[in-house]
Scaffold this motif. Structure first.
Motif, PDB file in Angstrom:
ATOM      1  N   GLY A 177      51.777  18.984 -17.892  1.00 36.13           N
ATOM      2  CA  GLY A 177      50.994  18.161 -18.795  1.00 36.13           C
ATOM      3  C   GLY A 177      50.265  17.029 -18.106  1.00 36.13           C
ATOM      4  N   LEU A 178      49.949  17.203 -16.820  1.00 37.36           N
ATOM      5  CA  LEU A 178      49.347  16.136 -16.027  1.00 37.36           C
ATOM      6  C   LEU A 178      47.906  16.482 -15.648  1.00 37.36           C
ATOM      7  N   HIS A 179      46.971  15.571 -15.914  1.00 33.68           N
ATOM      8  CA  HIS A 179      45.582  15.727 -15.479  1.00 33.68           C
ATOM      9  C   HIS A 179      45.461  15.102 -14.088  1.00 33.68           C
ATOM     10  N   LEU A 180      45.546  15.926 -13.060  1.00 35.39           N
ATOM     11  CA  LEU A 180      45.554  15.408 -11.689  1.00 35.39           C
ATOM     12  C   LEU A 180      44.146  15.088 -11.193  1.00 35.39           C
ATOM     13  N   GLY A 181      43.190  15.983 -11.443  1.00 32.37           N
ATOM     14  CA  GLY A 181      41.798  15.702 -11.117  1.00 32.37           C
ATOM     15  C   GLY A 181      41.412  15.814  -9.662  1.00 32.37           C
ATOM     16  N   VAL A 182      42.132  16.639  -8.869  1.00 29.51           N
ATOM     17  CA  VAL A 182      41.784  16.756  -7.448  1.00 29.51           C
ATOM     18  C   VAL A 182      40.581  17.664  -7.213  1.00 29.51           C
ATOM     19  N   LEU A 183      40.091  18.334  -8.290  1.00 30.83           N
ATOM     20  CA  LEU A 183      38.904  19.178  -8.163  1.00 30.83           C
ATOM     21  C   LEU A 183      37.641  18.437  -8.610  1.00 30.83           C
ATOM     22  N   ASP A 191      47.085  13.552  -0.934  1.00 29.70           N
ATOM     23  CA  ASP A 191      48.202  13.388  -0.001  1.00 29.70           C
ATOM     24  C   ASP A 191      49.359  14.305  -0.330  1.00 29.70           C
ATOM     25  N   PHE A 192      49.595  14.539  -1.629  1.00 26.65           N
ATOM     26  CA  PHE A 192      50.708  15.407  -2.009  1.00 26.65           C
ATOM     27  C   PHE A 192      50.531  16.809  -1.444  1.00 26.65           C
ATOM     28  N   ALA A 193      49.342  17.411  -1.619  1.00 24.16           N
ATOM     29  CA  ALA A 193      49.116  18.777  -1.149  1.00 24.16           C
ATOM     30  C   ALA A 193      49.257  18.873   0.364  1.00 24.16           C
ATOM     31  N   THR A 194      48.746  17.871   1.079  1.00 25.77           N
ATOM     32  CA  THR A 194      48.857  17.856   2.545  1.00 25.77           C
ATOM     33  C   THR A 194      50.318  17.805   2.974  1.00 25.77           C
ATOM     34  N   ALA A 195      51.081  16.935   2.329  1.00 27.80           N
ATOM     35  CA  ALA A 195      52.501  16.797   2.668  1.00 27.80           C
ATOM     36  C   ALA A 195      53.290  18.042   2.277  1.00 27.80           C
ATOM     37  N   PHE A 196      52.958  18.615   1.128  1.00 30.30           N
ATOM     38  CA  PHE A 196      53.655  19.817   0.661  1.00 30.30           C
ATOM     39  C   PHE A 196      53.447  20.958   1.639  1.00 30.30           C
ATOM     40  N   ASP A 197      52.213  21.165   2.094  1.00 30.05           N
ATOM     41  CA  ASP A 197      51.927  22.239   3.046  1.00 30.05           C
ATOM     42  C   ASP A 197      52.626  21.999   4.381  1.00 30.05           C
ATOM     43  N   ALA A 198      52.677  20.751   4.804  1.00 27.24           N
ATOM     44  CA  ALA A 198      53.376  20.433   6.055  1.00 27.24           C
ATOM     45  C   ALA A 198      54.860  20.751   5.943  1.00 27.24           C
ATOM     46  N   CYS A 199      55.472  20.382   4.823  1.00 29.50           N
ATOM     47  CA  CYS A 199      56.889  20.710   4.596  1.00 29.50           C
ATOM     48  C   CYS A 199      57.109  22.219   4.606  1.00 29.50           C
ATOM     49  N   ASN A 200      56.235  22.937   3.935  1.00 34.06           N
ATOM     50  CA  ASN A 200      56.329  24.396   3.859  1.00 34.06           C
ATOM     51  C   ASN A 200      56.305  25.010   5.249  1.00 34.06           C
ATOM     52  N   SER A 225      59.278  14.653  11.594  1.00 41.07           N
ATOM     53  CA  SER A 225      58.148  14.412  10.692  1.00 41.07           C
ATOM     54  C   SER A 225      58.399  14.973   9.301  1.00 41.07           C
ATOM     55  N   LEU A 226      59.330  15.925   9.169  1.00 41.89           N
ATOM     56  CA  LEU A 226      59.631  16.513   7.862  1.00 41.89           C
ATOM     57  C   LEU A 226      60.030  15.449   6.851  1.00 41.89           C
ATOM     58  N   GLN A 227      60.847  14.509   7.266  1.00 36.43           N
ATOM     59  CA  GLN A 227      61.324  13.477   6.337  1.00 36.43           C
ATOM     60  C   GLN A 227      60.177  12.629   5.800  1.00 36.43           C
ATOM     61  N   ARG A 228      59.197  12.354   6.645  1.00 32.41           N
ATOM     62  CA  ARG A 228      58.049  11.554   6.204  1.00 32.41           C
ATOM     63  C   ARG A 228      57.239  12.314   5.155  1.00 32.41           C
ATOM     64  N   HIS A 229      57.016  13.605   5.383  1.00 32.67           N
ATOM     65  CA  HIS A 229      56.268  14.416   4.425  1.00 32.67           C
ATOM     66  C   HIS A 229      57.043  14.578   3.117  1.00 32.67           C
ATOM     67  N   LEU A 230      58.359  14.745   3.227  1.00 35.29           N
ATOM     68  CA  LEU A 230      59.184  14.896   2.027  1.00 35.29           C
ATOM     69  C   LEU A 230      59.133  13.648   1.149  1.00 35.29           C
ATOM     70  N   GLN A 231      59.022  12.491   1.765  1.00 33.58           N
ATOM     71  CA  GLN A 231      58.952  11.254   0.994  1.00 33.58           C
ATOM     72  C   GLN A 231      57.696  11.227   0.131  1.00 33.58           C
ATOM     73  N   VAL A 232      56.581  11.708   0.673  1.00 33.29           N
ATOM     74  CA  VAL A 232      55.338  11.766  -0.093  1.00 33.29           C
ATOM     75  C   VAL A 232      55.491  12.737  -1.264  1.00 33.29           C
ATOM     76  N   VAL A 233      56.099  13.890  -0.994  1.00 33.64           N
ATOM     77  CA  VAL A 233      56.322  14.898  -2.036  1.00 33.64           C
ATOM     78  C   VAL A 233      57.230  14.350  -3.126  1.00 33.64           C
ATOM     79  N   ASP A 234      58.307  13.705  -2.725  1.00 31.16           N
ATOM     80  CA  ASP A 234      59.265  13.170  -3.705  1.00 31.16           C
ATOM     81  C   ASP A 234      58.649  12.058  -4.551  1.00 31.16           C
ATOM     82  N   ASP A 235      57.864  11.190  -3.939  1.00 32.57           N
ATOM     83  CA  ASP A 235      57.219  10.110  -4.699  1.00 32.57           C
ATOM     84  C   ASP A 235      56.298  10.695  -5.774  1.00 32.57           C
TER      85      ASP A 235
END
Length: 501
Positions: A177-183, A191-200, A225-235
């Motif tokens: 139910g979130l209007h993110l608007g990244v398009l 930043d979320f997508a970048t961090a998510f892909d890095a974690c993956n 570096s995984l922990q730094r990316h995970l923090q962005v994802v978790d936030d």
């Protein structure tokens, strides 16, 4: 004899052992191993092309099942449809995700639906199944997919990034139910997508690195570096959860029950669900609703740009479809923008079923470039596969959809070729096929719940783009994949476009 001499003698003996071990493998097809570490060095050297390397090994060994070892690990790989059916259906209980897979992906996927077994998996699947079977969701999805396809068509550069933005926007709206608007036209920073892909990517490499736990303990290399990316994802995920909890608290009970997004359904299912549990729900559906569809659309664009004859056939089908739909309409849009918008309104769940060549082209893309190219399973008890291969308790069994697509005994002599006509038999289009042969959507109890939704979004987007644009690959670009849980281009696919009238 001194200590130094003994050490030197030991090293010479070990080197001789390694040399003899390797010499004995000369002329022997398949994996090349080393004493003590098995295929570790081979995997490290070929990790950037791991799916093609596995395909090559299946081909030169002329086998459909093979095994490999690494320190503390034992793997069995198979491309045999009979084995796949045994794993995913016949003896399903013996092949869960398993402890190793869960531990590797736990930082990103937690205890979500794609990283859990038993009762936790069943509860999440039941809740998600209710959501995906809703006609209301289908109708809302169709509208949302069309709106976002229109936004994408107005930008049409760096398509893989756009596809990823589009699918992230749609899964966040429909799922949470979130209007993110990244398009948005200005393509805001994501930043979320970048961090998510890095974690993956980092977590996926753990399957090839037997020493990842040691690196995690010392916090060195990628594990640091995984922990730094995970923090962005978790936030990001916790902000969504907090926002949704506040919205539900401000609404009366009857209004709460009418909410259609997946996150609200999980919150209302059990109010004791912790934020961490809901975080796992969100990230599991992000990887399912964003990565898989976007990667398929990226490879679809690559395929039609590489096969202009197929692109022409798709365009002709779409043009005829449009003419038929507008046959009784005396008022036709004149501007290019109005034509695009008018065509989009013709794309409904029912009308899309008429676009059979487009569907065949998407099926071929999914066959050759399945969103999940390797699927890992744990082994609960010793077992014998239908092929006769034995698997031991505690080992990891993997079926390889990417490799299966290139096996001639499964798909014919042209297995590695992109040919939508493959799906036409005896003069008629036939998309009925064993899900243990065409494994793009898994099979058995874990078969993909979002298959219809994924096809709906892919067909709407592909139809709009192929009707109004012709794609040409930018020359001299190097196209390689990035090894993650889901397949994608390492640096996207660059195309130029020209308008079709």
């Amino acid at each position: 004899m001194g200590v130094g001499a003994l050490i030197l003698l030991g090293l010479l003996a070990f080197a001789s052992w390694c040399a003899i071990h390797r010499i004995r493998q000369i002329g022997t097809p398949g994996f090349k191993t080393w004493p003590l570490i098995g295929v570790t060095l081979e995997v490290a050297a070929n990790y950037h092309r791991i799916y093609d390397w596995l395909s090559w090994n299946f081909r030169v060994k002329e086998t459909m099942t093979m095994s490999a070892t690494m320190p503390g690990r034992s793997y069995v790989f198979t491309v045999d449809p009979a084995n796949v059916e045994h794993i995913l259906k016949t003896n399903f209980a013996n092949y869960p995700k398993g402890e190793e897979f869960h531990e590797i992906f736990e930082p990103l996927l937690g205890n979500g639906i794609f990283n859990s077994d038993g009762e936790p998996w069943r509860i999440q699947r039941k809740t998600a199944s209710f959501e995906f079977s809703s006609r209301v969701l289908r109708d809302v999805s169709c509208r949302v997919f069309k709106d976002h396809a229109l936004k994408l068509a107005r930008i049409k550069i760096y398509l893989q990034d756009l596809f990823m933005r589009m699918t992230l926007d749609t899964i966040c709206f429909l799922g949470f139910g979130l209007h993110l608007g990244v398009l948005a036209p200005n393509l805001p920073r994501n930043d979320f997508a970048t961090a998510f892909d890095a974690c993956n990517a980092i977590i996926s490499y753990r399957f090839a690195d037997p020493f990842w736990k040691f690196k995690r303990f010392l916090r060195i290399g990628q594990e640091r570096s995984l922990q730094r990316h995970l923090q962005v994802v978790d936030d990001f995920t916790h902000s969504i959860i907090c926002q949704r909890r506040l919205q539900l608290q401000d609404q009366p009970k009857d209004h709460q029950q009418s909410r259609q997004d997946l996150l609200s359904r999980f919150m209302l299912l059990d109010e004791s669900f912790s934020d961490d549990h809901l975080r796992d729900v969100i990230l599991n559906f992000v990887i399912a609703g964003r990565d898989t569809t976007a990667s398929t659309l990226s490879y679809f664009t690559y395929m039609i740009a590489s096969h202009p004859d197929c692109a022409t056939k798709i365009y002709q089908e779409l043009h005829e479809f449009e003419e038929l739909q507008l046959a009784d309409n005396s008022h036709r849009p004149s501007s290019f923008e109005d034509k695009i918008h008018g065509f989009t309104q013709l794309l409904t769940y029912e009308s899309l079923a008429k676009l059979v060549y487009l569907h065949a082209a998407l099926m071929e893309t999914l066959r050759l470039f399945p969103a999940v190219p390797l699927n890992f399973k744990g082994v609960v008890a010793d077992d014998v596969l239908p092929s006769g291969a034995m698997v031991k308790r505690g080992s990891t069994l993997s079926y390889a959809p990417y490799c299966m697509a290139r096996i001639k005994s499964i798909w014919g002599s042209d297995a590695s070729q992109f040919r939508p006509e493959r799906w036409r038999r005896d003069g008629a289009w036939d998309f009925s096929i064993s899900s243990f042969k065409f494994t793009a959507f898994q099979a058995g109890p874990r078969i993909c719940l979002g298959k219809d939704s994924a096809f709906l979004q892919m067909k709407i987007t592909a139809a709009l783009l192929c009707r109004f644009f012709e794609f040409q690959l930018v020359p001299r670009q190097i196209l390689t994949y990035r090894v993650m849980a889901t397949i994608s281009f390492a640096n996207g696919v660059k195309v130029t476009t020209s308008n079709r009238t």
